[in-house]
Scaffold this motif. Structure first.
Motif, short mmCIF file in Angstrom:
data_model
loop_
_atom_site.label_atom_id
_atom_site.label_comp_id
_atom_site.label_asym_id
_atom_site.label_seq_id
_atom_site.Cartn_x
_atom_site.Cartn_y
_atom_site.Cartn_z
N ASN A 199 -13.27 7.69 12.71
CA ASN A 199 -14.09 7.73 13.92
C ASN A 199 -13.18 8.05 15.10
N LEU A 200 -13.78 8.25 16.28
CA LEU A 200 -12.99 8.66 17.43
C LEU A 200 -11.96 7.61 17.82
N LYS A 201 -12.29 6.33 17.61
CA LYS A 201 -11.34 5.27 17.97
C LYS A 201 -10.09 5.34 17.09
N SER A 202 -10.28 5.47 15.79
CA SER A 202 -9.12 5.53 14.91
C SER A 202 -8.36 6.84 15.09
N CYS A 203 -9.08 7.92 15.41
CA CYS A 203 -8.40 9.19 15.66
C CYS A 203 -7.57 9.12 16.94
N ALA A 204 -8.11 8.42 17.95
CA ALA A 204 -7.36 8.25 19.20
C ALA A 204 -6.09 7.45 18.95
N SER A 205 -6.18 6.45 18.08
CA SER A 205 -5.00 5.66 17.74
C SER A 205 -3.94 6.52 17.07
N ARG A 206 -4.38 7.45 16.24
CA ARG A 206 -3.43 8.34 15.57
C ARG A 206 -2.73 9.27 16.54
N GLN A 207 -3.35 9.57 17.64
CA GLN A 207 -2.70 10.45 18.62
C GLN A 207 -1.41 9.85 19.15
N ARG A 208 -1.23 8.56 18.95
CA ARG A 208 -0.01 7.88 19.40
C ARG A 208 0.88 7.52 18.22
N SER A 209 0.79 8.30 17.16
CA SER A 209 1.62 8.05 15.98
C SER A 209 1.99 9.37 15.33
N MET A 210 2.88 9.32 14.37
CA MET A 210 3.31 10.54 13.69
C MET A 210 2.20 11.14 12.83
N LEU A 211 1.11 10.39 12.61
CA LEU A 211 0.00 10.92 11.83
C LEU A 211 -0.99 11.71 12.68
N GLY A 212 -0.70 11.82 13.98
CA GLY A 212 -1.57 12.59 14.85
C GLY A 212 -0.83 13.36 15.92
N SER A 213 0.49 13.24 15.92
CA SER A 213 1.28 13.89 16.97
C SER A 213 2.69 14.18 16.48
N SER A 214 3.15 15.38 16.71
CA SER A 214 4.54 15.69 16.35
C SER A 214 5.52 15.05 17.32
N ARG A 215 5.03 14.54 18.45
CA ARG A 215 5.92 13.85 19.40
C ARG A 215 6.49 12.56 18.81
N TYR A 216 5.82 12.03 17.79
CA TYR A 216 6.27 10.79 17.18
C TYR A 216 6.91 11.01 15.81
N MET A 217 7.01 12.25 15.38
CA MET A 217 7.60 12.53 14.07
C MET A 217 9.12 12.43 14.14
N GLU A 218 9.72 11.98 13.04
CA GLU A 218 11.17 11.90 12.96
C GLU A 218 11.77 13.30 13.02
N GLY A 219 12.93 13.40 13.65
CA GLY A 219 13.61 14.69 13.71
C GLY A 219 14.13 15.12 12.36
N GLN A 220 14.41 14.14 11.48
CA GLN A 220 14.87 14.42 10.14
C GLN A 220 14.18 13.46 9.17
N VAL A 221 13.92 13.91 7.96
CA VAL A 221 13.37 13.03 6.94
C VAL A 221 14.19 13.18 5.66
N GLU A 222 14.17 12.15 4.84
CA GLU A 222 14.86 12.20 3.57
C GLU A 222 14.02 12.95 2.55
N PHE A 223 14.64 13.82 1.80
CA PHE A 223 13.98 14.50 0.70
C PHE A 223 14.32 13.77 -0.59
N THR A 224 13.34 13.10 -1.16
CA THR A 224 13.54 12.31 -2.37
C THR A 224 12.50 12.70 -3.42
N GLY A 225 12.64 12.15 -4.61
CA GLY A 225 11.68 12.41 -5.66
C GLY A 225 11.60 13.89 -5.98
N ILE A 226 10.41 14.44 -5.97
CA ILE A 226 10.22 15.85 -6.31
C ILE A 226 10.83 16.79 -5.28
N LEU A 227 11.22 16.28 -4.10
CA LEU A 227 11.87 17.09 -3.07
C LEU A 227 13.38 16.93 -3.07
N SER A 228 13.91 16.08 -3.91
CA SER A 228 15.35 15.80 -3.92
C SER A 228 16.16 17.04 -4.31
#
Length: 405
Positions: free
Chosen positions: A133-162
């Motif tokens: 819903n719009l409330k939960s989507c608005a919450s995501r706008q302040r997290s890495m699940l809705g904004s690249s501003r909150y995404m890590e600059g680097q991530v670990e590649f593990t498992g199938i990405l290792s």
């Protein structure tokens, strides 16, 4: 039911348990789907002696996505994987801006391949549930699940990405891409209107998929000799949606959005990797807290070893439902599946469950070995585990009771 959004502030402690031997770790947990949607769980395992840590791969933002053309590829639950020799279809331009929920640029992580497989590509679609819903989507706008501003600059590649051959023997030196998930709807939205109840939202996951694919084509994907699309959790559903350009055929009000129906129409070979007792589904779909006011399922939801005989009987019925759904692919000669009996969620991006000396096994095969055997046509892979608690190699999640404030 699709997973709701789960705020990053919702913290649970969780353990991996291997038939009674548990190791404590901290985590933030969330989400899954029919054949698995992804978890936010941040699981830390003891480092193996003498083994280097996982590679850190930088974030690339699609800065000018609105000016790029888009491509449609045949595309693949938690970890369903699609094998295909793909064809690039006619590109088409678009005018809608390609953006995350909050209007920031979408992104991906790319690690280049090497050697004889420098023209082989593995692409992983990230997960993280849906915002419902719009409330939960608005919450995501302040997290890495809705904004690249909150995404890590680097991530670990593990498992199938290792890129460690001992942990990922079949794909370690391929070109590997992790596409970040920030649209809240499994890379499937394509909404023109931006203003919703006074707040701007950009539901354009379909555009994100197309824009990232377009950029990767320029970076070498157009010359790929083979490609492997994977996804976990919400990204697993997205692999279904994009498989065979199926997304354009789906009615907006149709149940065909779900994998059990979509799989009936998929043309390309598919590999289904799933758990018979998905931890998120048990907690949020089979026995959600809202339907259990007496908390009779609480212990069972947190630790499968605490389930009563009656609850286990229900879980075995849940397992049978999955097996019935898999029946659609049993007769497909080029398709494969690997269904273990572990109480977990998402196994392909974790080195411990993907491929290690202590990985879960079915018929003495780890997940990585089974996927590799299928992808490279070494053998037919249609593995179904026995009922819980028969498999001593499983790593079962155990969750702490939620804190009450």
């Amino acid at each position: 039911m699709p997973p709701p959004s789960a705020p990053a502030s919702h913290h649970l402690r969780l353990w991996w348990r291997r038939r009674g031997r548990a190791g404590a770790v901290g985590a933030t947990f969330a989400v899954a789907l029919l054949l698995a949607l992804s978890s936010y769980a941040s699981v830390v395992f003891p480092a193996s002696g003498g083994r280097r840590g996982p590679a850190l791969v930088g974030l690339t933002l699609v800065r000018r996505a609105s000016e790029k053309g888009s491509l449609m590829f045949p595309a693949t639950p938690h970890s369903l994987v699609l094998k295909f020799q793909f064809q690039i279809l006619n590109s088409r331009s678009f005018v809608l801006r390609t953006l995350c929920l909050d209007g920031s640029a979408p992104g991906y992580h790319l690690q280049r391949g090497s050697g004889s497989v420098s023209q082989s590509w593995l692409i992983h679609l990230g997960g993280g549930g849906w915002c419902r819903n719009l409330k939960s989507c608005a919450s995501r706008q302040r997290s890495m699940l809705g904004s690249s501003r909150y995404m890590e600059g680097q991530v670990e590649f593990t498992g199938i990405l290792s890129d460690d051959k001992s942990q990922n023997p079949n794909f370690y030196n391929w070109n590997k891409v992790k596409i970040r998930y920030c649209d809240g709807a499994s890379f499937s939205g394509n909404v023109k209107d931006e203003l919703q109840n006074g707040t701007r939202f950009f539901f354009r996951g379909q555009r994100i998929w197309e824009a990232v694919m377009n950029e990767l084509v320029v970076k070498g994907l157009r010359n790929a000799k083979q490609a492997f699309l994977t996804g976990c959790s919400a990204g697993g559903l997205a692999t279904y949606i994009h498989c065979d350009s199926f997304r354009a055929l789906l009615p907006k009000d149709s149940r065909c959005f779900f994998p059990r129906e979509v799989v009936k129409h998929v043309v390309n070979p598919v590999f289904v990797l799933n758990r018979a007792y998905d931890a998120w589904q048990v907690q949020h779909a089979l026995a959600p807290e809202a339907s259990d006011p007496q908390h009779s399922w609480l212990d069972c939801r947190l630790d499968i070893s605490k389930c009563s005989s009656e609850q286990l009987e229900i879980l075995q019925g849940f397992r049978k439902e999955l097996h019935d759904a898999i029946s659609e692919v049993k007769q497909e000669r080029d398709w494969g599946f690997y269904i273990n009996s572990c109480f977990v969620h998402c196994q392909s991006l974790n080195s411990l469950t993907w491929h290690s000396p202590t990985s879960p096994r079915v018929n003495n095969k780890s997940i990585a070995e089974a996927v590799g055997d299928w992808f490279f046509d070494r053998r037919e892979v249609k593995e179904i585990d026995c009922e819980y608690p028969c498999n001593p190699t499983c790593h079962n999640l155990v969750f702490a009771r939620p804190f009450k404030i």
